[in-house]
Motif scaffolding. Structure first.
Motif, PDB file in Angstrom:
ATOM      1  N   PRO A  92      26.623  50.412  90.854  1.00 49.53           N
ATOM      2  CA  PRO A  92      25.789  50.357  92.055  1.00 49.53           C
ATOM      3  C   PRO A  92      26.640  50.436  93.327  1.00 49.53           C
ATOM      4  CG  PRO A  92      25.046  48.737  90.481  1.00 49.53           C
ATOM      5  CD  PRO A  92      26.334  49.320  89.940  1.00 49.53           C
ATOM      6  N   GLN A  93      26.104  51.102  94.305  1.00 48.99           N
ATOM      7  CA  GLN A  93      26.707  51.310  95.622  1.00 48.99           C
ATOM      8  C   GLN A  93      27.840  52.334  95.635  1.00 48.99           C
ATOM      9  OE1 GLN A  93      25.120  50.138  98.311  1.00 48.99           O
ATOM     10  NE2 GLN A  93      23.705  49.322  96.797  1.00 48.99           N
ATOM     11  N   GLU A  94      28.218  52.880  94.483  1.00 42.37           N
ATOM     12  CA  GLU A  94      29.201  53.964  94.500  1.00 42.37           C
ATOM     13  C   GLU A  94      28.527  55.215  95.063  1.00 42.37           C
ATOM     14  OE1 GLU A  94      32.689  53.512  91.354  1.00 42.37           O
ATOM     15  OE2 GLU A  94      30.788  54.010  90.416  1.00 42.37           O
ATOM     16  N   ARG A  95      29.327  56.084  95.620  1.00 48.04           N
ATOM     17  CA  ARG A  95      28.810  57.305  96.224  1.00 48.04           C
ATOM     18  C   ARG A  95      28.938  58.478  95.258  1.00 48.04           C
ATOM     19  NH1 ARG A  95      31.773  54.474  99.737  1.00 48.04           N
ATOM     20  NH2 ARG A  95      30.720  53.668 101.569  1.00 48.04           N
ATOM     21  N   VAL A  96      27.923  59.332  95.284  1.00 43.86           N
ATOM     22  CA  VAL A  96      27.911  60.524  94.447  1.00 43.86           C
ATOM     23  C   VAL A  96      27.685  61.724  95.358  1.00 43.86           C
ATOM     24  CG1 VAL A  96      26.722  61.739  92.585  1.00 43.86           C
ATOM     25  CG2 VAL A  96      26.954  59.249  92.499  1.00 43.86           C
ATOM     26  N   ALA A  97      28.624  62.665  95.360  1.00 42.37           N
ATOM     27  CA  ALA A  97      28.454  63.893  96.135  1.00 42.37           C
ATOM     28  C   ALA A  97      27.485  64.806  95.398  1.00 42.37           C
ATOM     29  CB  ALA A  97      29.787  64.587  96.337  1.00 42.37           C
ATOM     30  N   VAL A  98      26.472  65.275  96.102  1.00 47.52           N
ATOM     31  CA  VAL A  98      25.468  66.166  95.524  1.00 47.52           C
ATOM     32  C   VAL A  98      25.497  67.468  96.312  1.00 47.52           C
ATOM     33  CG1 VAL A  98      23.029  66.495  95.010  1.00 47.52           C
ATOM     34  CG2 VAL A  98      24.043  64.208  94.832  1.00 47.52           C
ATOM     35  N   ILE A  99      25.841  68.555  95.630  1.00 44.54           N
ATOM     36  CA  ILE A  99      25.885  69.862  96.265  1.00 44.54           C
ATOM     37  C   ILE A  99      24.932  70.773  95.504  1.00 44.54           C
ATOM     38  CG2 ILE A  99      27.342  71.795  96.968  1.00 44.54           C
ATOM     39  CD1 ILE A  99      29.751  69.871  96.732  1.00 44.54           C
ATOM     40  N   LEU A 100      23.707  70.821  95.965  1.00 42.42           N
ATOM     41  CA  LEU A 100      22.672  71.637  95.338  1.00 42.42           C
ATOM     42  C   LEU A 100      21.810  72.262  96.424  1.00 42.42           C
ATOM     43  CD1 LEU A 100      21.398  69.239  92.516  1.00 42.42           C
ATOM     44  CD2 LEU A 100      22.593  71.392  92.181  1.00 42.42           C
ATOM     45  N   PRO A 101      21.274  73.447  96.159  1.00 40.11           N
ATOM     46  CA  PRO A 101      20.319  74.019  97.113  1.00 40.11           C
ATOM     47  C   PRO A 101      18.995  73.262  97.019  1.00 40.11           C
ATOM     48  CG  PRO A 101      20.482  75.399  95.166  1.00 40.11           C
ATOM     49  CD  PRO A 101      21.510  74.305  95.012  1.00 40.11           C
ATOM     50  N   ASN A 102      18.139  73.460  98.010  1.00 49.13           N
ATOM     51  CA  ASN A 102      16.810  72.849  97.952  1.00 49.13           C
ATOM     52  C   ASN A 102      16.101  73.356  96.698  1.00 49.13           C
ATOM     53  OD1 ASN A 102      17.097  71.434 100.304  1.00 49.13           O
ATOM     54  ND2 ASN A 102      16.203  73.031 101.573  1.00 49.13           N
ATOM     55  N   SER A 103      15.780  72.430  95.802  1.00 47.84           N
ATOM     56  CA  SER A 103      15.183  72.805  94.523  1.00 47.84           C
ATOM     57  C   SER A 103      14.616  71.549  93.868  1.00 47.84           C
ATOM     58  CB  SER A 103      16.246  73.413  93.602  1.00 47.84           C
ATOM     59  OG  SER A 103      17.245  72.454  93.306  1.00 47.84           O
ATOM     60  N   PRO A 104      13.792  71.719  92.835  1.00 41.31           N
ATOM     61  CA  PRO A 104      13.324  70.555  92.087  1.00 41.31           C
ATOM     62  C   PRO A 104      14.481  69.745  91.494  1.00 41.31           C
ATOM     63  CG  PRO A 104      11.929  72.425  91.600  1.00 41.31           C
ATOM     64  CD  PRO A 104      13.087  72.942  92.419  1.00 41.31           C
ATOM     65  N   GLU A 105      15.550  70.421  91.096  1.00 40.58           N
ATOM     66  CA  GLU A 105      16.698  69.709  90.534  1.00 40.58           C
ATOM     67  C   GLU A 105      17.329  68.780  91.558  1.00 40.58           C
ATOM     68  OE1 GLU A 105      15.634  72.902  87.996  1.00 40.58           O
ATOM     69  OE2 GLU A 105      16.160  73.031  90.113  1.00 40.58           O
ATOM     70  N   LEU A 106      17.353  69.192  92.809  1.00 43.20           N
ATOM     71  CA  LEU A 106      17.891  68.344  93.869  1.00 43.20           C
ATOM     72  C   LEU A 106      17.108  67.036  93.952  1.00 43.20           C
ATOM     73  CD1 LEU A 106      19.739  67.956  96.396  1.00 43.20           C
ATOM     74  CD2 LEU A 106      17.886  68.975  97.705  1.00 43.20           C
ATOM     75  N   ILE A 107      15.798  67.105  93.873  1.00 44.06           N
ATOM     76  CA  ILE A 107      14.949  65.909  93.935  1.00 44.06           C
ATOM     77  C   ILE A 107      15.215  65.014  92.725  1.00 44.06           C
ATOM     78  CG2 ILE A 107      12.570  65.048  94.008  1.00 44.06           C
ATOM     79  CD1 ILE A 107      13.523  66.582  96.562  1.00 44.06           C
ATOM     80  N   MET A 108      15.327  65.620  91.539  1.00 41.94           N
ATOM     81  CA  MET A 108      15.582  64.835  90.332  1.00 41.94           C
ATOM     82  C   MET A 108      16.938  64.140  90.395  1.00 41.94           C
ATOM     83  SD  MET A 108      14.044  67.032  87.206  1.00 41.94           S
ATOM     84  CE  MET A 108      13.594  68.632  87.826  1.00 41.94           C
ATOM     85  N   VAL A 109      17.947  64.839  90.893  1.00 43.67           N
ATOM     86  CA  VAL A 109      19.278  64.236  91.013  1.00 43.67           C
ATOM     87  C   VAL A 109      19.244  63.105  92.037  1.00 43.67           C
ATOM     88  CG1 VAL A 109      21.648  64.652  91.784  1.00 43.67           C
ATOM     89  CG2 VAL A 109      20.557  66.242  90.193  1.00 43.67           C
ATOM     90  N   TRP A 110      18.596  63.338  93.164  1.00 45.60           N
ATOM     91  CA  TRP A 110      18.523  62.294  94.192  1.00 45.60           C
ATOM     92  C   TRP A 110      17.862  61.035  93.639  1.00 45.60           C
ATOM     93  CZ3 TRP A 110      14.727  59.536  96.687  1.00 45.60           C
ATOM     94  CH2 TRP A 110      15.136  58.808  97.803  1.00 45.60           C
ATOM     95  N   PHE A 111      16.720  61.202  92.960  1.00 45.23           N
ATOM     96  CA  PHE A 111      16.045  60.054  92.351  1.00 45.23           C
ATOM     97  C   PHE A 111      16.918  59.411  91.275  1.00 45.23           C
ATOM     98  CE2 PHE A 111      11.706  61.394  93.831  1.00 45.23           C
ATOM     99  CZ  PHE A 111      11.269  60.157  94.257  1.00 45.23           C
ATOM    100  N   GLY A 112      17.573  60.226  90.440  1.00 44.21           N
ATOM    101  CA  GLY A 112      18.409  59.697  89.361  1.00 44.21           C
ATOM    102  C   GLY A 112      19.580  58.875  89.878  1.00 44.21           C
ATOM    103  N   VAL A 113      20.210  59.353  90.945  1.00 48.59           N
ATOM    104  CA  VAL A 113      21.314  58.605  91.548  1.00 48.59           C
ATOM    105  C   VAL A 113      20.807  57.271  92.077  1.00 48.59           C
ATOM    106  CG1 VAL A 113      22.940  58.579  93.495  1.00 48.59           C
ATOM    107  CG2 VAL A 113      22.714  60.642  92.088  1.00 48.59           C
ATOM    108  N   ASN A 114      19.661  57.294  92.744  1.00 39.03           N
ATOM    109  CA  ASN A 114      19.080  56.061  93.272  1.00 39.03           C
ATOM    110  C   ASN A 114      18.633  55.118  92.166  1.00 39.03           C
ATOM    111  OD1 ASN A 114      18.801  56.045  96.385  1.00 39.03           O
ATOM    112  ND2 ASN A 114      18.438  58.155  95.759  1.00 39.03           N
ATOM    113  N   ALA A 115      18.210  55.669  91.026  1.00 42.23           N
ATOM    114  CA  ALA A 115      17.752  54.829  89.915  1.00 42.23           C
ATOM    115  C   ALA A 115      18.871  53.948  89.375  1.00 42.23           C
ATOM    116  CB  ALA A 115      17.174  55.700  88.799  1.00 42.23           C
ATOM    117  N   VAL A 116      20.119  54.415  89.458  1.00 45.54           N
ATOM    118  CA  VAL A 116      21.238  53.595  88.973  1.00 45.54           C
ATOM    119  C   VAL A 116      21.847  52.758  90.096  1.00 45.54           C
ATOM    120  CG1 VAL A 116      21.802  55.093  87.035  1.00 45.54           C
ATOM    121  CG2 VAL A 116      22.935  55.451  89.223  1.00 45.54           C
TER     122      VAL A 116
END
Length: 89
Positions: free
Chosen positions: A55-79
């Motif tokens: 928790p509280q670690e940072r994850v760099a996310v480099i994705l174009p606007n897409s459904p996958e971007l939303i899933m990754v954002w939610f997944g990172v927040n879930a942990v």
């Protein structure tokens, strides 16, 4: 209640309702339901958890606007980590 928990409640209420619609040139390319989106974010969260992300670690996310971007954002927040969104070049 955090946003991931709120989304989980919405999934149980409307699993087959469309949640993400990807359009290109005015035409629907893809449509993901609440359940499909939830499955994707759980997959991301599980993979991040297996990599011992804390928790509280940072994850760099480099994705174009897409459904996958939303899933990754939610997944990172879930942990409990923090998604640092970077614009792809």
């Amino acid at each position: 209640m955090n946003l991931v928990k709120y989304f989980e409640n919405r999934v149980y209420q409307n699993p087959q309702k469309p949640f993400l619609v990807e359009e290109i040139g005015g035409e629907v390319k893809r449509e993901l339901t609440y359940q499909k989106t939830w499955d994707g974010l759980c997959n991301v969260a599980n993979n991040l958890g297996q990599s011992h992300l804390r928790p509280q670690e940072r994850v760099a996310v480099i994705l174009p606007n897409s459904p996958e971007l939303i899933m990754v954002w939610f997944g990172v927040n879930a942990v409990g980590a923090v998604a640092c969104m970077l614009e792809p070049i």
